[in-house]
Scaffold this active site. Structure first.
Site, PDB file in Angstrom:
ATOM      1  N   GLY A  99       0.782  -1.238   0.000  1.00 13.41           N
ATOM      2  CA  GLY A  99       0.000   0.000   0.000  1.00 13.41           C
ATOM      3  C   GLY A  99       0.811   1.284   0.000  1.00 13.41           C
ATOM      4  O   GLY A  99       0.358   2.308  -0.495  1.00 13.41           O
ATOM      5  N   GLU A 158       4.437   4.268   5.705  1.00 14.69           N
ATOM      6  CA  GLU A 158       3.258   3.402   5.645  1.00 14.69           C
ATOM      7  C   GLU A 158       2.105   4.152   4.982  1.00 14.69           C
ATOM      8  O   GLU A 158       2.046   5.396   5.003  1.00 14.69           O
ATOM      9  CB  GLU A 158       2.916   2.969   7.096  1.00 14.69           C
ATOM     10  CG  GLU A 158       1.610   2.268   7.314  1.00 14.69           C
ATOM     11  CD  GLU A 158       1.530   0.885   6.694  1.00 14.69           C
ATOM     12  OE1 GLU A 158       1.803   0.763   5.492  1.00 14.69           O
ATOM     13  OE2 GLU A 158       1.131  -0.059   7.404  1.00 14.69           O
ATOM     14  N   ASP A 159       1.191   3.431   4.400  1.00 10.84           N
ATOM     15  CA  ASP A 159       0.032   4.063   3.770  1.00 10.84           C
ATOM     16  C   ASP A 159      -0.972   4.545   4.809  1.00 10.84           C
ATOM     17  O   ASP A 159      -1.466   5.673   4.729  1.00 10.84           O
ATOM     18  CB  ASP A 159      -0.643   3.111   2.762  1.00 10.84           C
ATOM     19  CG  ASP A 159      -1.027   1.762   3.368  1.00 10.84           C
ATOM     20  OD1 ASP A 159      -0.738   1.506   4.559  1.00 10.84           O
ATOM     21  OD2 ASP A 159      -1.611   0.943   2.630  1.00 10.84           O
ATOM     22  N   ASP A 172      -4.292   2.371  10.844  1.00 11.72           N
ATOM     23  CA  ASP A 172      -5.690   2.033  11.136  1.00 11.72           C
ATOM     24  C   ASP A 172      -5.722   1.531  12.583  1.00 11.72           C
ATOM     25  O   ASP A 172      -5.690   2.325  13.514  1.00 11.72           O
ATOM     26  CB  ASP A 172      -6.172   1.010  10.109  1.00 11.72           C
ATOM     27  CG  ASP A 172      -7.630   0.634  10.266  1.00 11.72           C
ATOM     28  OD1 ASP A 172      -8.359   1.334  10.980  1.00 11.72           O
ATOM     29  OD2 ASP A 172      -8.064  -0.376   9.667  1.00 11.72           O
ATOM     30  N   THR A 173      -5.753   0.239  12.828  1.00 13.68           N
ATOM     31  CA  THR A 173      -5.676  -0.247  14.206  1.00 13.68           C
ATOM     32  C   THR A 173      -4.272  -0.052  14.785  1.00 13.68           C
ATOM     33  O   THR A 173      -4.095   0.005  15.995  1.00 13.68           O
ATOM     34  CB  THR A 173      -6.000  -1.753  14.297  1.00 13.68           C
ATOM     35  OG1 THR A 173      -4.988  -2.482  13.586  1.00 13.68           O
ATOM     36  CG2 THR A 173      -7.359  -2.063  13.698  1.00 13.68           C
ATOM     37  N   LYS A 221      -6.436   6.844  10.650  1.00  8.16           N
ATOM     38  CA  LYS A 221      -7.889   6.803  10.866  1.00  8.16           C
ATOM     39  C   LYS A 221      -8.227   7.170  12.295  1.00  8.16           C
ATOM     40  O   LYS A 221      -7.572   6.719  13.235  1.00  8.16           O
ATOM     41  CB  LYS A 221      -8.416   5.396  10.588  1.00  8.16           C
ATOM     42  CG  LYS A 221      -8.656   5.125   9.132  1.00  8.16           C
ATOM     43  CD  LYS A 221      -9.462   3.845   8.955  1.00  8.16           C
ATOM     44  CE  LYS A 221      -9.284   3.326   7.547  1.00  8.16           C
ATOM     45  NZ  LYS A 221      -9.887   1.997   7.339  1.00  8.16           N
ATOM     46  N   ASP A 253      -5.492  -0.715  -1.888  1.00  4.87           N
ATOM     47  CA  ASP A 253      -6.268  -1.651  -2.714  1.00  4.87           C
ATOM     48  C   ASP A 253      -7.537  -2.116  -2.029  1.00  4.87           C
ATOM     49  O   ASP A 253      -7.750  -1.936  -0.836  1.00  4.87           O
ATOM     50  CB  ASP A 253      -5.428  -2.895  -3.005  1.00  4.87           C
ATOM     51  CG  ASP A 253      -5.305  -3.809  -1.778  1.00  4.87           C
ATOM     52  OD1 ASP A 253      -5.056  -3.281  -0.667  1.00  4.87           O
ATOM     53  OD2 ASP A 253      -5.487  -5.029  -1.914  1.00  4.87           O
ATOM     54  N   ARG A 303      -5.367   0.168  -6.908  1.00  4.89           N
ATOM     55  CA  ARG A 303      -4.181   0.877  -6.418  1.00  4.89           C
ATOM     56  C   ARG A 303      -3.808   2.032  -7.343  1.00  4.89           C
ATOM     57  O   ARG A 303      -3.176   2.991  -6.928  1.00  4.89           O
ATOM     58  CB  ARG A 303      -2.986  -0.080  -6.313  1.00  4.89           C
ATOM     59  CG  ARG A 303      -3.147  -1.182  -5.288  1.00  4.89           C
ATOM     60  CD  ARG A 303      -1.821  -1.917  -5.103  1.00  4.89           C
ATOM     61  NE  ARG A 303      -1.991  -3.198  -4.418  1.00  4.89           N
ATOM     62  CZ  ARG A 303      -2.026  -3.350  -3.094  1.00  4.89           C
ATOM     63  NH1 ARG A 303      -1.926  -2.308  -2.318  1.00  4.89           N
ATOM     64  NH2 ARG A 303      -2.162  -4.555  -2.556  1.00  4.89           N
TER      65      ARG A 303
HETATM   66  P1  5GP Z   1      -3.722  -1.753  10.707  1.00  5.50           P
HETATM   67  O1  5GP Z   1      -2.767  -2.864  11.007  1.00  5.50           O
HETATM   68  O2  5GP Z   1      -3.244  -0.398  11.178  1.00  5.50           O
HETATM   69  O3  5GP Z   1      -5.115  -2.049  11.154  1.00  5.50           O
HETATM   70  O4  5GP Z   1      -3.869  -1.705   9.159  1.00  5.50           O
HETATM   71  C1  5GP Z   1      -2.835  -1.320   8.386  1.00  5.50           C
HETATM   72  C2  5GP Z   1      -2.946  -1.872   6.992  1.00  5.50           C
HETATM   73  O5  5GP Z   1      -4.277  -2.263   6.672  1.00  5.50           O
HETATM   74  C3  5GP Z   1      -2.572  -0.795   6.049  1.00  5.50           C
HETATM   75  O6  5GP Z   1      -1.208  -0.859   5.755  1.00  5.50           O
HETATM   76  C4  5GP Z   1      -3.439  -1.071   4.853  1.00  5.50           C
HETATM   77  O7  5GP Z   1      -2.758  -1.927   3.979  1.00  5.50           O
HETATM   78  C5  5GP Z   1      -4.644  -1.783   5.412  1.00  5.50           C
HETATM   79  N1  5GP Z   1      -5.777  -0.843   5.567  1.00  5.50           N
HETATM   80  C6  5GP Z   1      -6.237  -0.278   6.704  1.00  5.50           C
HETATM   81  N2  5GP Z   1      -7.275   0.528   6.445  1.00  5.50           N
HETATM   82  C7  5GP Z   1      -7.457   0.487   5.115  1.00  5.50           C
HETATM   83  C8  5GP Z   1      -8.385   1.127   4.236  1.00  5.50           C
HETATM   84  O8  5GP Z   1      -9.249   1.936   4.595  1.00  5.50           O
HETATM   85  N3  5GP Z   1      -8.244   0.814   2.927  1.00  5.50           N
HETATM   86  C9  5GP Z   1      -7.329  -0.046   2.458  1.00  5.50           C
HETATM   87  N4  5GP Z   1      -7.298  -0.263   1.135  1.00  5.50           N
HETATM   88  N5  5GP Z   1      -6.440  -0.675   3.250  1.00  5.50           N
HETATM   89  C10 5GP Z   1      -6.513  -0.391   4.571  1.00  5.50           C
END
Ligand code: 5GP
Length: 182
Positions: free
Chosen positions: A54, A107-108, A111-112, A139, A167, A173
């Protein structure tokens, strides 16, 4: 309906999705981030670690806004596996050696925070001289893994976004803007 924009597999007309962050807003903010990072790392070499897949477009645009010497690396992290919510299990793959280096994870989206936490701990165990995080999006959600993220492009609501490297099931993407899929 414009057939050119219709994905044959998913039947999603991407031209009708809400643009959350336009390509112009992205360009402007990434230019600012590049200037800030260049000032912070003046007279130092920076080892950037892009989180695949991402983060690949963000990293490519960010490095072209830097005015300091840098080296570019990638690691692969996966947790979503064709879903819109994290599986909670983050797998990493890389052969990086960053002991003594000034390292920045690119990083893109935060989120969590599970992915970034896993990446951070993995790279920290290599004893870099410094280790910071730069994320394009963060987020606003409850119960995130608390992380010290030094550079954030945009804070967004809890929406599922695609485009600009992000994606859904390996598609979209290539969309130049960040758009909402929910
Ligand atoms: P986390 O581990 O912080 O929950 O999520 C991180 C990864 O989940 C990001 O690097 C991304 O690849 C994916 N991700 C989280 N939220 C989104 C979203 O809204 N859209 C997309 N396409 N990927 C997300």
């Amino acid at each position: 309906m414009n057939d050119v924009n219709l994905n044959p597999e998913t039947q999603t007309d991407v031209s009708k999705l809400e643009v959350l962050i336009s390509r112009q807003q992205l360009q402007e903010r990434i230019r600012e981030l590049g200037q800030t990072i260049s000032a912070d790392y003046k007279n130092r070499e920076l080892d950037l670690v892009g989180v695949l897949k991402g983060g690949f477009i963000f990293l490519a645009d960010l490095v072209r806004e830097l005015e300091i010497p840098c080296r570019i690396h990638f690691l692969q992290a996966s947790s979503y596996q064709n879903r819109k919510t994290s599986s909670g299990v983050v797998r990493l793959s890389h052969d990086l050696q960053l002991s003594g280096k000034h390292v920045m994870v690119v990083e893109d989206i935060y989120d969590t925070g599970l992915t970034l936490q896993r990446v951070f701990e993995d790279l920290q165990s290599q004893s870099p001289a410094s280790l910071e995080i730069c994320t394009l999006l963060s987020k606003k959600i409850e119960g995130k893994v608390p992380l010290d993220v030094k550079y954030t492009g945009f804070e967004i609501e809890n929406r599922f976004v695609i485009g600009y490297g992000l994606d859904y099931a390996e598609r979209y993407r290539e969309i130049p803007d960040i758009v909402c899929m929910d």
